[in-house]
Design an enzyme around this catalytic site. Structure first.
Site, short mmCIF file in Angstrom:
data_model
loop_
_atom_site.label_atom_id
_atom_site.label_comp_id
_atom_site.label_asym_id
_atom_site.label_seq_id
_atom_site.Cartn_x
_atom_site.Cartn_y
_atom_site.Cartn_z
N ARG A 38 0.73 -1.18 -0.11
CA ARG A 38 -0.12 0.14 0.08
C ARG A 38 0.95 1.35 -0.03
NH1 ARG A 38 1.15 2.04 4.05
NH2 ARG A 38 0.42 3.93 3.33
N ALA A 97 0.81 5.12 -2.38
CA ALA A 97 0.91 4.98 -3.97
C ALA A 97 2.19 4.88 -4.42
CB ALA A 97 0.56 6.60 -4.20
N CYS A 109 -1.91 9.63 7.62
CA CYS A 109 -1.59 8.43 7.00
C CYS A 109 -0.38 7.70 7.08
CB CYS A 109 -2.26 8.43 5.55
SG CYS A 109 -2.42 6.81 4.72
N ASP A 142 -2.10 10.47 -3.37
CA ASP A 142 -2.63 9.60 -4.28
C ASP A 142 -2.65 9.88 -5.70
OD1 ASP A 142 -3.32 8.31 -1.62
OD2 ASP A 142 -2.97 6.24 -3.11
N LYS A 201 -5.55 10.08 1.47
CA LYS A 201 -6.16 9.47 2.59
C LYS A 201 -7.45 9.96 3.20
CE LYS A 201 -5.92 5.94 3.44
NZ LYS A 201 -6.68 4.95 2.68
N LYS A 239 2.45 11.11 -9.60
CA LYS A 239 1.25 10.99 -8.72
C LYS A 239 0.10 12.05 -9.50
CE LYS A 239 3.09 8.84 -5.12
NZ LYS A 239 3.60 9.41 -4.05
C1 RUB Z 1 -1.93 5.77 1.42
C2 RUB Z 1 -2.16 7.31 1.32
C3 RUB Z 1 -0.81 7.85 1.37
C4 RUB Z 1 -0.56 8.04 -0.29
C5 RUB Z 1 0.95 8.66 -0.75
O1 RUB Z 1 -3.18 5.25 1.36
O2 RUB Z 1 -3.13 7.78 1.25
O3 RUB Z 1 -0.74 9.03 1.69
O4 RUB Z 1 -0.48 6.99 -0.90
O5 RUB Z 1 1.76 7.71 -0.10
P1 RUB Z 1 -3.48 3.57 1.34
P2 RUB Z 1 3.45 7.56 -0.58
O6 RUB Z 1 -2.94 3.18 2.84
O7 RUB Z 1 -4.89 3.35 1.21
O8 RUB Z 1 -2.84 3.05 0.31
O9 RUB Z 1 3.96 9.00 -0.30
O10 RUB Z 1 3.90 6.33 0.23
O11 RUB Z 1 3.24 7.19 -1.89
#
Ligand code: RUB
Length: 312
Positions: free
Chosen positions: A16, A18, A125, A194, A205, A230
Site C-alpha cells: 500500500r 501510492a 496516513c 494518491d 487518504k 502522482k
Molecule cells: C495511502 C495514502 C498515502 C499516499 C501517498 O493510502 O493515502 O498518503 O498513498 O503515499 P493507502 P506515498 O494506505 O490506502 O494505500 O507517499 O507512500 O506514495
C-alpha cells in the site's frame, strides 16, 4: 511474487501507499514479461496488456499505478524483434523503479528545507514521501516534533509512529477527530498524495481534506509531498479521479452490521482537498504551487492532448 499475488497484495493493501504500489506494479510486470515464452511480438503485447489491466484494476484511486504501468507498457508500442522488446521492457521497468526511489530522496531533500529547527509537524496516513521529508529534517539535526493521526479505519498511523519512533523523533499520536484541537500547536502539515488533478486538487487518504480545512483556518501551512507520477494526466480531458469505497467490514464487523439492518456503512478510502487549501507541492523537480499541475503533466509526464486528436 507472481503477477496474481502482487495484484492480490495491492487489493488487500498488504502492498500500500501510492509509491510502493507503483514500484510493485512495475516489478510484477517486469517479472511476468521475463517469464513469458510468447511466439510473436503480438502475443507478447496481448499477454502484457492482460497483465497490465489486471494490476490497474486493483485500486482505482492511486494514479501512480496507471502512470507506472503506462511508463513500462509504452516500450511495447515500437515494432522491434521480440527479444529487443523484452529487453527494452526490462530496462524501462528498472528505470521506473530507480527513478521512483530517487524521486523520494530528492523530495526528502527539498521537503526538509521547509521544516525549521523547532518546528512541530502534523502528518496523516502513512506516506513514504511525506515521512521522508520529516526524517530528513530530523537527520539534519533539526529538533522537531510530530503529530501523527490514527487513520481510521485501517490504522496506517501505526506504521507512521513506528517509523518515527525508530528514528527517535518525538511524536504525539492522536485520533483523527483530535486534529482541530492540536492544529494551532503545529507549524506545518505535510501529507502525501494518491493523485493530483490538473487544477491542483489533491486526492489523499480520507481525512486529509478536513485537516487542510483546519490548517487553513489556523493559518498553518499545508504541504503536499508528491512525485511527478502522482499527477493525473486524464484529468486534463475532464476525467474525475474515482474515489475507492472499500468494504463496510473495515468499519463495522459483519456481526454488528447484521444486527443493524437500517444502517448503511460508508467507507470511502480517499478525499479531495481543493487547491486553495494547498500551499505548496514538493515534487522531485522542486516545489510548485498547485496551479502549476498542468505543467507537470505536460513537461514531466510527457502528456499531450494531441494523443487524443483524431487523425484527419
Ligand atoms: C495511502 C495514502 C498515502 C499516499 C501517498 O493510502 O493515502 O498518503 O498513498 O503515499 P493507502 P506515498 O494506505 O490506502 O494505500 O507517499 O507512500 O506514495
Amino acid at each position: 511474487m507472481t503477477l496474481e499475488e502482487t495484484a492480490e497484495g495491492i487489493r488487500t493493501m498488504e502492498i500500500r501507499g501510492a509509491g510502493r504500489i507503483a514500484r510493485a506494479a512495475a516489478d510484477a510486470l517486469d517479472a511476468h514479461a521475463q517469464g513469458l515464452r510468447p511466439a510473436t511480438l503480438d502475443e507478447f503485447r496481448r499477454e502484457m496488456q492482460r497483465a497490465a489491466d489486471l494490476l490497474v484494476a486493483t485500486r482505482p484511486t492511486a494514479v501512480s499505478l496507471p502512470n507506472a504501468v503506462r511508463s513500462v507498457m509504452r516500450t511495447l508500442e515500437a515494432d522491434t524483434p521480440l527479444p529487443d522488446a523484452r529487453a527494452r521492457f526490462h530496462e524501462q521497468a528498472r528505470a521506473f523503479v530507480a527513478s521512483s526511489t530517487g524521486a523520494v530522496q530528492r523530495i526528502a531533500e527539498f521537503g526538509a528545507r521547509h521544516i525549521r529547527d523547532g518546528d512541530v509537524v502534523m502528518t496523516h496516513c502513512n506516506s513514504e514521501a511525506a515521512l521522508a521529508c520529516i526524517v530528513a529534517a530530523h537527520r539534519e539535526g533539526k529538533e522537531i516534533e510530530v503529530f501523527a493521526t490514527e487513520v481510521r479505519p485501517r490504522g496506517q498511523g501505526l506504521i507512521t509512529i513506528r517509523r518515527l519512533n525508530d528514528e527517535g523523533i518525538r511524536t504525539n499520536y492522536i485520533v483523527d477527530s483530535a486534529v482541530r484541537s492540536f492544529v494551532n500547536d503545529v507549524d506545518l502539515v505535510i501529507v502525501g498524495a494518491d493523485a493530483i488533478t490538473v487544477n491542483g486538487a489533491v486526492v489523499n487518504k480520507i481525512g486529509t481534506a478536513p485537516i487542510a480545512l483546519a490548517a487553513h483556518e489556523a493559518r498553518t501551512n499545508f504541504v503536499v509531498a508528491a512525485e511527478t507520477y502522482k499527477f493525473a494526466p486524464l484529468t486534463t480531458l475532464g476525467d474525475l479521479i474515482p474515489i475507492e469505497e472499500r468494504t463496510p467490514s473495515e468499519v463495522l464487523s459483519d456481526e454488528l452490521a447484521a444486527a443493524l439492518p437500517h444502517v448503511r456503512v460508508r467507507n470511502p478510502a480517499f478525499d479531495v482537498t481543493p487547491a486553495e487549501y494547498v500551499d505548496v507541492i514538493i515534487t522531485e523537480e522542486g516545489a510548485i504551487p498547485p496551479s502549476m499541475a498542468w505543467l507537470i503533466i505536460r513537461d514531466y509526464l510527457g502528456w499531450s492532448i494531441d494523443q487524443f486528436r483524431r487523425p484527419g
